[in-house]
Scaffold this active site. Structure first.
Site, PDB file in Angstrom:
ATOM      1  N   GLY A  18       0.805  -1.233   0.000  1.00 23.98           N
ATOM      2  CA  GLY A  18       0.000   0.000   0.000  1.00 23.98           C
ATOM      3  C   GLY A  18       0.824   1.262   0.000  1.00 23.98           C
ATOM      4  O   GLY A  18       0.457   2.265   0.614  1.00 23.98           O
TER       5      GLY A  18
ATOM      6  N   GLY B 235       2.471   2.451  -3.062  1.00 26.95           N
ATOM      7  CA  GLY B 235       2.748   2.918  -4.416  1.00 26.95           C
ATOM      8  C   GLY B 235       3.959   2.258  -5.047  1.00 26.95           C
ATOM      9  O   GLY B 235       4.461   2.716  -6.066  1.00 26.95           O
ATOM     10  N   LEU B 236       4.434   1.163  -4.447  1.00 28.42           N
ATOM     11  CA  LEU B 236       5.607   0.476  -4.993  1.00 28.42           C
ATOM     12  C   LEU B 236       5.222  -0.828  -5.694  1.00 28.42           C
ATOM     13  O   LEU B 236       6.069  -1.666  -5.986  1.00 28.42           O
ATOM     14  CB  LEU B 236       6.633   0.216  -3.885  1.00 28.42           C
ATOM     15  CG  LEU B 236       7.241   1.502  -3.296  1.00 28.42           C
ATOM     16  CD1 LEU B 236       8.082   1.201  -2.061  1.00 28.42           C
ATOM     17  CD2 LEU B 236       8.092   2.232  -4.334  1.00 28.42           C
TER      18      LEU B 236
ATOM     19  N   SER C  95       0.964  -5.164  -4.747  1.00 29.89           N
ATOM     20  CA  SER C  95      -0.085  -6.114  -5.135  1.00 29.89           C
ATOM     21  C   SER C  95       0.189  -6.690  -6.520  1.00 29.89           C
ATOM     22  O   SER C  95      -0.018  -7.885  -6.755  1.00 29.89           O
ATOM     23  CB  SER C  95      -1.472  -5.474  -5.068  1.00 29.89           C
ATOM     24  OG  SER C  95      -1.600  -4.479  -6.045  1.00 29.89           O
TER      25      SER C  95
ATOM     26  N   ASP D 165       0.879  -0.929 -13.516  1.00 30.98           N
ATOM     27  CA  ASP D 165       1.659  -1.627 -12.487  1.00 30.98           C
ATOM     28  C   ASP D 165       2.009  -3.051 -12.910  1.00 30.98           C
ATOM     29  O   ASP D 165       3.181  -3.424 -12.966  1.00 30.98           O
ATOM     30  CB  ASP D 165       0.863  -1.721 -11.170  1.00 30.98           C
ATOM     31  CG  ASP D 165       0.984  -0.468 -10.339  1.00 30.98           C
ATOM     32  OD1 ASP D 165       1.322   0.580 -10.912  1.00 30.98           O
ATOM     33  OD2 ASP D 165       0.732  -0.540  -9.124  1.00 30.98           O
TER      34      ASP D 165
END
Ligand code: PMV
Length: 329
Positions: free
Chosen positions: A107, A109-110, A113, A157
């Protein structure tokens, strides 16, 4: 004897274009030398999370451990993701035990998920003794998992994480395929990264922005287009190795993100610190409202990492690499 099979995927940062990418603008993202590793064992195998410990996984354990059974243990999102695995691979995956650990926080921003999704797929493919998926098949399957975590993600992502390296991405406007190009970087892209807390959820941040934009649609649209233009210029600067220009464009991108309301005082303070200490440019990465701040540096990121740490936030040095190779290291 260790009978676990591993699947690894790197985390990522977004150099240009988060949020605007949801509305069809181009974005540039790159994978880093940290990520998520999933261990897969047969149900009665003796391997457990202990086998994951190694130099790569010293910190930031995500603490996930679950079986691929929709009624099994584990956080809601993970359980649903495991149900998707059953859809993709059939009942046989119910006999697998999966555990995940990583060196990127969730959670923030890297891309945790998306990295978890890709690492799960790689691990399951291997334990089932199936050949590695081709890039397009991996991206498609990762998307099925990513949708569980993010609702309606732009795809930047999981596409970047599945391919590795620096990627120019634009989502498709209709039924056509997304535009995806791997960039060749003539210069190393070294970064200091700070994690300004958890960002409170990508889906929530995207929905809140959509709501704000409803009241001033033309103005927000122009900002998205401005960000898209920065991503296009940023791509050219990256491909030329013009790092000073890349940094300036990142600063401009951060200005737009602040205008969109996804920055925070803590993020602005970290960006200011990075610039004062000589960073070429600094911005948030990902959904914002907390999460990662990235600062591009000419040489060693250590000074800026220390300056970030003086703000009391976890920080590390990294660079854009084809992170899939880290697994073999
Ligand atoms: O999940 P994050 O924090 O890496 O954010 C993803 C980037 C967004 O543009 C905000 C959302 C998306 O789907 O592209």
């Amino acid at each position: 004897m260790i009978d676990a099979v591993f699947g690894y995927a790197p985390g990522k940062v977004i150099l240009f274009g988060e949020h605007a990418v949801v509305y069809g603008q181009p974005a540039i993202a790159g994978t880093i030398d940290r990520g998520i590793r999933v261990a897969v064992t047969q149900k009665d195998g003796r391997a457990d999370a202990g086998h994951l410990e190694g130099p790569l996984f010293r910190s930031h354990s995500l603490g996930l451990r679950a079986r691929p059974d929709p009624n099994g243990e584990g956080p809601e999102g993970l359980r649903k993701a495991l149900a998707v695995l059953v859809e993709l691979y059939g009942e046989r995956v119910k006999h697998l035990v999966l555990s995940a650990e990583g060196t990127i926080p969730a959670g923030a921003g890297l891309g945790s998920s998306a990295a978890l999704s890709v690492a799960l797929l790689r691990g399951v493919q291997r334990v089932l003794d199936e050949p590695a998926l081709r890039d397009d098949a991996l991206v498609e399957r990762a998307f099925a998992l990513e949708r569980v975590f993010h609702g309606n993600p732009s795809g930047v992502d999981h596409t970047t994480i599945a391919l590795g390296g620096c990627v120019a991405y634009r989502r498709s406007n209709g039924d056509g395929a997304a535009s995806v190009e791997r960039l060749k970087l003539p210069r190393r892209l070294r970064l200091a990264v700070a994690v300004a807390g958890s960002h409170g959820g990508t889906a929530r941040a995207v929905a809140a922005l959509k709501d704000r934009a409803r009241r001033h649609q033309g103005a927000y649209q122009r900002i998205y287009e401005g960000i898209g233009a920065l991503a296009t210029e940023g791509r050219a600067a990256l491909e030329e190795g013009a790092l000073a220009a890349v940094g300036e464009l990142m600063d401009l991108n951060q200005g737009y993100l602040n205008a969109l309301g996804v920055s925070t005082p803590a993020i602005e303070a970290l960006c200011a610190t990075a610039r004062e200490r000589g960073a070429l440019g600094a911005k948030l990465s990902g959904a914002g409202g907390g999460g990662a701040v990235i600062a591009l540096v000419e040489d060693d990121p250590a000074t800026i990492v220390r300056a970030f740490e003086a703000h009391g936030v976890p920080s590390f040095a990294t660079e854009i690499v084809d992170g899939t190779a880290v697994e073999a290291a």
